[in-house]
Design a protein around this motif. Structure first.
Motif, PDB file in Angstrom:
ATOM      1  N   LEU A   1       0.817  -1.211   0.000  1.00  0.00           N
ATOM      2  CA  LEU A   1       0.000   0.000   0.000  1.00  0.00           C
ATOM      3  C   LEU A   1       0.852   1.263   0.000  1.00  0.00           C
ATOM      4  O   LEU A   1       0.375   2.335  -0.346  1.00  0.00           O
ATOM      5  N   ARG A   2       2.109   1.122   0.389  1.00  0.00           N
ATOM      6  CA  ARG A   2       3.000   2.280   0.496  1.00  0.00           C
ATOM      7  C   ARG A   2       3.350   2.861  -0.871  1.00  0.00           C
ATOM      8  O   ARG A   2       3.617   4.050  -1.003  1.00  0.00           O
ATOM      9  N   HIS A   3       3.356   2.011  -1.905  1.00  0.00           N
ATOM     10  CA  HIS A   3       3.775   2.448  -3.231  1.00  0.00           C
ATOM     11  C   HIS A   3       2.618   3.074  -3.997  1.00  0.00           C
ATOM     12  O   HIS A   3       1.455   2.780  -3.744  1.00  0.00           O
ATOM     13  N   LYS A   4       2.938   3.926  -4.957  1.00  0.00           N
ATOM     14  CA  LYS A   4       1.928   4.573  -5.788  1.00  0.00           C
ATOM     15  C   LYS A   4       1.302   3.550  -6.737  1.00  0.00           C
ATOM     16  O   LYS A   4       1.927   2.565  -7.103  1.00  0.00           O
ATOM     17  N   ALA A   5       0.070   3.813  -7.134  1.00  0.00           N
ATOM     18  CA  ALA A   5      -0.645   2.938  -8.056  1.00  0.00           C
ATOM     19  C   ALA A   5      -1.041   3.737  -9.293  1.00  0.00           C
ATOM     20  O   ALA A   5      -1.140   4.959  -9.241  1.00  0.00           O
ATOM     21  N   VAL A   6      -1.267   3.042 -10.387  1.00  0.00           N
ATOM     22  CA  VAL A   6      -1.712   3.679 -11.626  1.00  0.00           C
ATOM     23  C   VAL A   6      -3.230   3.619 -11.665  1.00  0.00           C
ATOM     24  O   VAL A   6      -3.839   2.586 -11.353  1.00  0.00           O
ATOM     25  N   MET A   7      -3.841   4.716 -12.038  1.00  0.00           N
ATOM     26  CA  MET A   7      -5.294   4.817 -12.081  1.00  0.00           C
ATOM     27  C   MET A   7      -5.858   3.826 -13.092  1.00  0.00           C
ATOM     28  O   MET A   7      -5.296   3.645 -14.171  1.00  0.00           O
ATOM     29  N   ALA A   8      -6.979   3.210 -12.750  1.00  0.00           N
ATOM     30  CA  ALA A   8      -7.627   2.256 -13.638  1.00  0.00           C
ATOM     31  C   ALA A   8      -8.167   2.965 -14.880  1.00  0.00           C
ATOM     32  O   ALA A   8      -8.546   4.138 -14.834  1.00  0.00           O
ATOM     33  N   ASP A   9      -8.194   2.242 -15.994  1.00  0.00           N
ATOM     34  CA  ASP A   9      -8.667   2.816 -17.255  1.00  0.00           C
ATOM     35  C   ASP A   9     -10.123   3.263 -17.160  1.00  0.00           C
ATOM     36  O   ASP A   9     -10.538   4.221 -17.813  1.00  0.00           O
ATOM     37  N   SER A  10     -10.917   2.573 -16.350  1.00  0.00           N
ATOM     38  CA  SER A  10     -12.330   2.912 -16.242  1.00  0.00           C
ATOM     39  C   SER A  10     -12.536   4.263 -15.555  1.00  0.00           C
ATOM     40  O   SER A  10     -13.576   4.889 -15.724  1.00  0.00           O
ATOM     41  N   ASP A  11     -11.554   4.727 -14.787  1.00  0.00           N
ATOM     42  CA  ASP A  11     -11.662   6.008 -14.095  1.00  0.00           C
ATOM     43  C   ASP A  11     -11.045   7.165 -14.877  1.00  0.00           C
ATOM     44  O   ASP A  11     -11.281   8.325 -14.554  1.00  0.00           O
ATOM     45  N   LEU A  12     -10.261   6.870 -15.897  1.00  0.00           N
ATOM     46  CA  LEU A  12      -9.508   7.913 -16.592  1.00  0.00           C
ATOM     47  C   LEU A  12     -10.386   8.976 -17.239  1.00  0.00           C
ATOM     48  O   LEU A  12     -10.058  10.160 -17.191  1.00  0.00           O
ATOM     49  N   LYS A  13     -11.493   8.580 -17.838  1.00  0.00           N
ATOM     50  CA  LYS A  13     -12.351   9.548 -18.521  1.00  0.00           C
ATOM     51  C   LYS A  13     -12.887  10.581 -17.534  1.00  0.00           C
ATOM     52  O   LYS A  13     -12.874  11.784 -17.791  1.00  0.00           O
ATOM     53  N   ARG A  14     -13.341  10.104 -16.375  1.00  0.00           N
ATOM     54  CA  ARG A  14     -13.889  10.998 -15.358  1.00  0.00           C
ATOM     55  C   ARG A  14     -12.810  11.910 -14.786  1.00  0.00           C
ATOM     56  O   ARG A  14     -13.020  13.108 -14.602  1.00  0.00           O
ATOM     57  N   ILE A  15     -11.632  11.365 -14.545  1.00  0.00           N
ATOM     58  CA  ILE A  15     -10.540  12.144 -13.967  1.00  0.00           C
ATOM     59  C   ILE A  15     -10.027  13.170 -14.982  1.00  0.00           C
ATOM     60  O   ILE A  15      -9.719  14.307 -14.627  1.00  0.00           O
ATOM     61  N   ASN A  16      -9.931  12.787 -16.240  1.00  0.00           N
ATOM     62  CA  ASN A  16      -9.449  13.711 -17.269  1.00  0.00           C
ATOM     63  C   ASN A  16     -10.360  14.920 -17.424  1.00  0.00           C
ATOM     64  O   ASN A  16      -9.909  16.003 -17.792  1.00  0.00           O
ATOM     65  N   GLN A  17     -11.647  14.767 -17.144  1.00  0.00           N
ATOM     66  CA  GLN A  17     -12.549  15.905 -17.208  1.00  0.00           C
ATOM     67  C   GLN A  17     -12.259  16.886 -16.080  1.00  0.00           C
ATOM     68  O   GLN A  17     -12.460  18.086 -16.228  1.00  0.00           O
ATOM     69  N   MET A  18     -11.760  16.382 -14.981  1.00  0.00           N
ATOM     70  CA  MET A  18     -11.451  17.249 -13.842  1.00  0.00           C
ATOM     71  C   MET A  18     -10.111  17.948 -14.012  1.00  0.00           C
ATOM     72  O   MET A  18      -9.888  19.015 -13.479  1.00  0.00           O
ATOM     73  N   ILE A  19      -9.196  17.304 -14.755  1.00  0.00           N
ATOM     74  CA  ILE A  19      -7.874  17.903 -14.981  1.00  0.00           C
ATOM     75  C   ILE A  19      -7.568  17.931 -16.472  1.00  0.00           C
ATOM     76  O   ILE A  19      -6.441  17.695 -16.881  1.00  0.00           O
ATOM     77  N   TYR A  20      -8.543  18.259 -17.278  1.00  0.00           N
ATOM     78  CA  TYR A  20      -8.468  18.082 -18.727  1.00  0.00           C
ATOM     79  C   TYR A  20      -7.240  18.683 -19.361  1.00  0.00           C
ATOM     80  O   TYR A  20      -6.694  18.142 -20.300  1.00  0.00           O
ATOM     81  N   HIS A  21      -6.754  19.776 -18.877  1.00  0.00           N
ATOM     82  CA  HIS A  21      -5.651  20.458 -19.545  1.00  0.00           C
ATOM     83  C   HIS A  21      -4.306  19.829 -19.252  1.00  0.00           C
ATOM     84  O   HIS A  21      -3.334  20.072 -19.956  1.00  0.00           O
ATOM     85  N   LYS A  22      -4.195  18.976 -18.249  1.00  0.00           N
ATOM     86  CA  LYS A  22      -2.888  18.450 -17.863  1.00  0.00           C
ATOM     87  C   LYS A  22      -2.655  17.026 -18.334  1.00  0.00           C
ATOM     88  O   LYS A  22      -1.534  16.633 -18.600  1.00  0.00           O
ATOM     89  N   ALA A  23      -3.691  16.206 -18.436  1.00  0.00           N
ATOM     90  CA  ALA A  23      -3.504  14.783 -18.723  1.00  0.00           C
ATOM     91  C   ALA A  23      -3.963  14.417 -20.130  1.00  0.00           C
ATOM     92  O   ALA A  23      -4.815  13.595 -20.327  1.00  0.00           O
ATOM     93  N   ARG A  24      -3.432  15.083 -21.110  1.00  0.00           N
ATOM     94  CA  ARG A  24      -3.793  14.743 -22.491  1.00  0.00           C
ATOM     95  C   ARG A  24      -2.670  14.095 -23.188  1.00  0.00           C
ATOM     96  O   ARG A  24      -1.566  14.156 -22.890  1.00  0.00           O
TER      97      ARG A  24
END
Length: 67
Positions: free
Chosen positions: A44-67
């Motif tokens: 749990l101490r290490h970072k994890a990569v966001m699941a593909d199913s969550d990427l669309k929702r997260i990209n809308q919140m940070i659209y300008h940075k994660a393209r």
């Protein structure tokens, strides 16, 4: 129309890699930690990569940075 603002609280909790993947911290790290095994806390101490199913929702919140 005004510019869209990114979610500043989310920006503090994630990092965007060079390839566009999003890294985040694991949950369940602090609460009832003595009951968890050493191996579980280590993973749990290490970072994890966001699941593909969550990427669309997260990209809308940070659209300008994660393209």
């Amino acid at each position: 129309m005004p510019k869209m603002k990114s979610s500043r609280t989310l920006m503090k909790r994630i990092k965007v890699t060079g390839t566009g993947k999003i890294k985040h911290k694991h949950a369940y790290t602090g609460h009832l930690a003595p009951n968890k095994t050493r191996k579980q806390k280590l993973h749990l101490r290490h970072k994890a990569v966001m699941a593909d199913s969550d990427l669309k929702r997260i990209n809308q919140m940070i659209y300008h940075k994660a393209r």
